[in-house]
Design an enzyme around this catalytic site. Sequence first.
Site, PDB file in Angstrom:
ATOM      1  N   ASN A   1       0.851  -1.190   0.000  1.00 37.50           N
ATOM      2  CA  ASN A   1       0.000   0.000   0.000  1.00 37.50           C
ATOM      3  C   ASN A   1       0.880   1.231   0.000  1.00 37.50           C
ATOM      4  OD1 ASN A   1      -2.712   1.206   0.273  1.00 37.50           O
ATOM      5  ND2 ASN A   1      -1.831   2.086   2.127  1.00 37.50           N
ATOM      6  N   GLU A   2       0.623   2.109  -0.935  1.00 29.65           N
ATOM      7  CA  GLU A   2       1.376   3.363  -1.012  1.00 29.65           C
ATOM      8  C   GLU A   2       2.848   3.125  -0.651  1.00 29.65           C
ATOM      9  OE1 GLU A   2      -0.576   6.454   1.218  1.00 29.65           O
ATOM     10  OE2 GLU A   2      -1.937   6.843  -0.441  1.00 29.65           O
TER      11      GLU A   2
ATOM     12  N   GLU B   1      -7.762   5.965  -4.161  1.00 32.69           N
ATOM     13  CA  GLU B   1      -8.200   6.531  -2.876  1.00 32.69           C
ATOM     14  C   GLU B   1      -8.432   8.023  -3.022  1.00 32.69           C
ATOM     15  OE1 GLU B   1      -5.639   6.065   0.512  1.00 32.69           O
ATOM     16  OE2 GLU B   1      -5.187   3.987   0.038  1.00 32.69           O
TER      17      GLU B   1
ATOM     18  N   HIS C   1     -10.974  10.334  10.235  1.00 32.69           N
ATOM     19  CA  HIS C   1     -10.909  10.446   8.778  1.00 32.69           C
ATOM     20  C   HIS C   1     -12.294  10.123   8.231  1.00 32.69           C
ATOM     21  CE1 HIS C   1      -9.668   9.670   4.640  1.00 32.69           C
ATOM     22  NE2 HIS C   1      -8.444  10.074   4.940  1.00 32.69           N
TER      23      HIS C   1
HETATM   24  C1  GAL Z   1      -3.449   6.875   2.466  1.00 30.76           C
HETATM   25  C2  GAL Z   1      -3.413   5.419   2.867  1.00 30.76           C
HETATM   26  C3  GAL Z   1      -4.669   4.961   3.552  1.00 30.76           C
HETATM   27  C4  GAL Z   1      -5.134   6.000   4.535  1.00 30.76           C
HETATM   28  C5  GAL Z   1      -5.329   7.311   3.831  1.00 30.76           C
HETATM   29  C6  GAL Z   1      -5.817   8.419   4.735  1.00 30.76           C
HETATM   30  O1  GAL Z   1      -2.157   7.401   2.577  1.00 30.76           O
HETATM   31  O2  GAL Z   1      -3.152   4.596   1.766  1.00 30.76           O
HETATM   32  O3  GAL Z   1      -4.407   3.739   4.197  1.00 30.76           O
HETATM   33  O4  GAL Z   1      -4.177   6.127   5.540  1.00 30.76           O
HETATM   34  O5  GAL Z   1      -4.126   7.737   3.288  1.00 30.76           O
HETATM   35  O6  GAL Z   1      -5.933   9.648   4.062  1.00 30.76           O
END
Ligand code: GAL
Length: 675
Positions: free
Chosen positions: A159-160, A317, A368
């Site tokens: 992930n990222e 995302e 979030h």
């Molecule tokens: C991204 C990440 C997610 C979550 C999201 C929150 O960096 O892939 O898991 O943390 O940000 O904004």
Amino acid sequence: MDSPAARTHGRPAITLSGIAYGCDYNPEQWGPETWREDVELMNEAGVDLVAINIFGWSQIEPRPGEYDWSDLDAVIELVHSHGIRVNLGTGTSSPPPWLTALHPEILPTTADGTTRFPGGRQAWCPSSSVFRQHAVALVEKVAERYGSHPAVALWHVSNELGCHNALCYCDESAAAFRGWLQRRYVSIEALNEAWGTSFWSQRYSAWDEILPPRLTISLGNPTQAIDFHRFSSEQLLDHYRSEAAVIRRHSTAPITTNFMVTAHIRNLDYWSWAAEMDVVANDHYLDHRLSDPVAELSFAADLTRGLAGGAPWLLMEQSTGAVNWQPYNIAKAPGQMMRNSLTHVARGADGVSFFQWRASQQGSEKFHSALVPHAGTDTATWREVVELGATLDRLDEVAGTRVVADVAVVFSWESWWAGDGDARPSQGVEYLDQVHAAYRALHGLGVTTDIVSPDADLTRYRLVVAPCLYMVSDDQAAAIDAFVAAGGHALITFFSGIVDQDDRVRLGGYPGAFRELLGIVAEEFAPLLPAHQVTLDTGAHGRWWTERMRTTTAKVIASYLDGPAAGDPAITRNIYGAGVAWYVATALDPEDLRDVMRTAVQEAGAGADGPESDGSIEVVRRAGAGRSYVFVINHSERDLEHRVVGHELITGERVVDLLRVPAGSVRVVREDTTP
Ligand code: GAL
């Protein structure tokens, strides 16, 4: 997205028909009762793609070599039985506590030699062979178990990658860095030459003397720092490859990972990553620390399309509302989530996904936003989520089409790393700010822009804009040169063409590589203090930068009336071969930059898709296979009209001449005739 255009490397493109609607789904944070409600709500909203097992490692391998698939099996079956496809995470993004307890040597080390402890996420060194071994072993199990499951539409590696751990300075990283340098330079002499180590007695006599650019008492060696960025980006890409190779043995589904093409992450050179993705995917979050988050969103989407080579891509995302990691986390205004989502689609996304499905009740991301907020479904957020799903369904036929642009902005991670170095002429000049400024000028003019690599084929464009392209190789400079000589137009801004790939200044006067193309020569940079501005004889204003320069073959378009370079040219235009090359030697005020850009665009014969605005009106066309769609996004507070003829997909209305787009809304018209 079912798009023949997606990068597939001989593998099937993701087989979702239409525009995908998805989210990260973290069922491990909830119990089975909630899962059942989740899938029903997903069906209600039209969510058809969920990313699961992203942070699953400690659940599926609770103890070394001991696996528990019960929950993951149940969740995959449940979503599958509800017609929802799976974007399956390899689960390796964050190691479980047992692994870091057993092998603390995998933990990342910062530039000052401090170990970063577990307890957050991504606590692993990209060069750690022990981590890689364990991660790959987990992927083997996951891919073996689910590789042929019909629900799996896409694989989501880690992930990222590099979000937190891109740069690790530990001893194992040091050894890997040395190996990388040996492969790059072969001899220590070549490295000394490239790094300019005669300066400050830095000459190396053996490979094992070399370290990563750990914190030094003074300024460090800039080329060492740039090479460390290159190395670090490649290490993580190599990690991606190892996971992807395992998946390929077990599954024919496409594989990707989520990029972070967004304002604050700069460690990975995605130009070198993109070709290895079966489909390019990006995460984008509005950054309210920027002066123009709307233009930045469009920039990020256009850059992601550039990474995808123009093919459709996936927004992996974004947030429905506020994030939790900025100092002030701004909620989205009503309608903003829809506008932002459709901006990504307008600019080439064939899928819109979010982090995350249900707002967490615990953990550091509990504040979030999510598709299902803490307050539940009797909420404005949920109504917008459902509305977005219905809207994306109406846009399904857009999938597979492409955006076509006449104008390109050159973007270079290497120039970002090198040009924003510690010892640059002005800390007031930041690469990304200057790229955004150039992009904003085009965006405000209604011009659709591709963002391309400095190694891209430029021949299809009419105008190429290169903002602050500090580091260019001979080949990259020659490509811009040849483009203009053959009749193209270029606009280059200050602090471009200054150094070669080793950060070695190109001698004979600035802007080094572009002197002849631009028909100018500068002998000295003359940056300005933050409170200063200069006035040009056209009435325009500049900040941050001026230079003492003269023209050789260029024509002076504007000169400084005051400041350290008073009387010298500030904007020039040079006829070069069959084309034209503009130079802008200062950071012009936004309206002034837009004026220059307008002339350059018009002279180049590049078209605008939309009207000029303060950036609040976006018009973008996607076309292909005999169809074309005009997206009109109205971020403003007033209704607007746009001339187009066709069928509007969101309202189902026929548009005979003028399309009315209410304040804050988006309309998408299938045009009657393809341009
Ligand atoms: C991204 C990440 C997610 C979550 C999201 C929150 O960096 O892939 O898991 O943390 O940000 O904004």
